[in-house]
Design an enzyme around this catalytic site. Structure first.
Site, mmCIF file in Angstrom:
data_model
loop_
_atom_site.group_PDB
_atom_site.id
_atom_site.type_symbol
_atom_site.label_atom_id
_atom_site.label_comp_id
_atom_site.label_asym_id
_atom_site.label_seq_id
_atom_site.Cartn_x
_atom_site.Cartn_y
_atom_site.Cartn_z
ATOM 1 N N GLU A 100 51.222 35.323 38.116
ATOM 2 C CA GLU A 100 50.483 35.939 37.013
ATOM 3 C C GLU A 100 49.032 35.471 36.909
ATOM 4 O O GLU A 100 48.429 35.571 35.847
ATOM 5 C CB GLU A 100 51.205 35.660 35.691
ATOM 6 C CG GLU A 100 52.550 36.328 35.593
ATOM 7 C CD GLU A 100 53.037 36.369 34.166
ATOM 8 O OE1 GLU A 100 52.950 37.443 33.550
ATOM 9 O OE2 GLU A 100 53.493 35.309 33.667
ATOM 10 N N HIS A 119 48.002 31.024 29.125
ATOM 11 C CA HIS A 119 49.125 31.972 29.066
ATOM 12 C C HIS A 119 50.394 31.172 28.840
ATOM 13 O O HIS A 119 50.654 30.200 29.549
ATOM 14 C CB HIS A 119 49.233 32.780 30.357
ATOM 15 C CG HIS A 119 50.533 33.535 30.448
ATOM 16 N ND1 HIS A 119 50.910 34.467 29.515
ATOM 17 C CD2 HIS A 119 51.562 33.459 31.341
ATOM 18 C CE1 HIS A 119 52.100 34.954 29.837
ATOM 19 N NE2 HIS A 119 52.519 34.349 30.939
ATOM 20 N N HIS A 190 57.550 38.871 26.294
ATOM 21 C CA HIS A 190 57.086 37.942 27.325
ATOM 22 C C HIS A 190 56.388 36.698 26.750
ATOM 23 O O HIS A 190 56.862 35.586 26.938
ATOM 24 C CB HIS A 190 56.158 38.724 28.263
ATOM 25 C CG HIS A 190 55.588 37.934 29.391
ATOM 26 N ND1 HIS A 190 54.872 38.518 30.407
ATOM 27 C CD2 HIS A 190 55.596 36.616 29.670
ATOM 28 C CE1 HIS A 190 54.485 37.593 31.265
ATOM 29 N NE2 HIS A 190 54.906 36.432 30.832
HETATM 30 MN MN MN Z 1 54.387 34.678 31.916
#
Ligand code: MN
Length: 259
Positions: A100, A119, A190
């Site tokens: 990612e 993140h 997520h």
């Molecule tokens: Mn992630």
């Protein structure tokens, strides 16, 4: 007597050489900050085995730093890789990149003001990504949430059958569009992405996004209708709080460094 004098001379010469080259020292300090950020986010339970934090390269705005694919708590300076804004690793030498990483490159491309990106899959924020209830600033330390967190719906950009991961540049670009000019965006099913104008600011915001989500959930469970910070309060508190970030950063750094 010769030797101490010689060493003094070397020391003086190195100071003289170092002074004009001060900018060249900056990346070393910032990589140390990025390593500290990884450890702090893990220590404060913002990330666990997953999640990542990056920083824009202060020497080259078209590059950013991010660790190789590994648990944040274990990151050392030797694990930090450099990427271009398309998220190609420039010095991987066999080391694996996060799937990612495109989250980071796309945001640095879209937001010149952003110098650090976090993140995370912080559990407290997940309900607000899947619910119609917007994550809003419940208290002053989360005033950077402003008018509420936008939610990235990956189905809009990637169709109904993704694995939820932002693992291409088009998905990263779509996430950056959802983020817009905000400081955080939730990712449905997520996690979240949080940005800052410095590494400590991004870490601070990531930490207090989790706190805010927990507090908002508790306020909602009490029943009634919670009162959130209004736009003026959020803007004013945000300015005040910005000056206080270093206090938390110093505390977290010490706590994360202790065995
Ligand atoms: Mn992630």
């Amino acid at each position: 007597m010769d030797r101490p004098l010689f060493l003094l001379g070397v020391l003086a010469a190195s100071f003289a050489a170092a002074a004009p080259a001060r900018a060249a020292d900056a990346p070393v300090a910032t990589i140390d900050d990025l390593v500290a950020a990884n450890r702090i986010l893990a220590h404060e339970n913002v990330v666990d085995g997953f999640g990542h934090v990056s920083a824009r390269d202060p020497q080259n705005a078209n590059q950013y730093w991010l660790s190789r694919s590994m648990a944040p708590a274990l990151v050392t300076a030797a694990d930090i890789l450099t990427y271009d804004l398309d998220s190609n690793a420039l010095n991987a030498t066999g080391r694996t990149s996060f799937l990612e990483r495109f989250i980071h490159g796309a945001i640095y491309k879209a937001r010149p003001d952003v110098k650090a990106v976090v993140h995370a899959h912080t559990p407290a924020v997940i309900p607000f990504g899947v619910s119609t209830v917007k994550l809003q600033p419940v208290f002053h330390l989360a005033s950077f949430i402003g008018a509420g967190a936008p939610v990235f719906e990956i189905r809009d950009a990637g169709g109904p059958a993704t694995d939820l991961l932002v693992k291409t540049n088009p998905l990263g670009d779509a996430l950056a569009r959802t983020l817009g000019s905000a400081n955080i965006a939730l990712m449905r099913g997520h996690g979240m992405v949080v940005v800052g104008t410095s590494i400590p600011e991004a870490v601070f915001r990531a930490y207090y996004t989790g706190q805010d989500a927990q507090l908002q959930s508790e306020a909602l469970r009490l029943g009634g209708r919670p009162t959130y910070l209004n736009a003026e309060e959020a803007s004013n508190a945000s300015q005040t709080v910005t000056g206080l970030i270093d206090r938390a950063w110093q505390l977290w750094k010490r706590a994360a460094a202790s065995p």
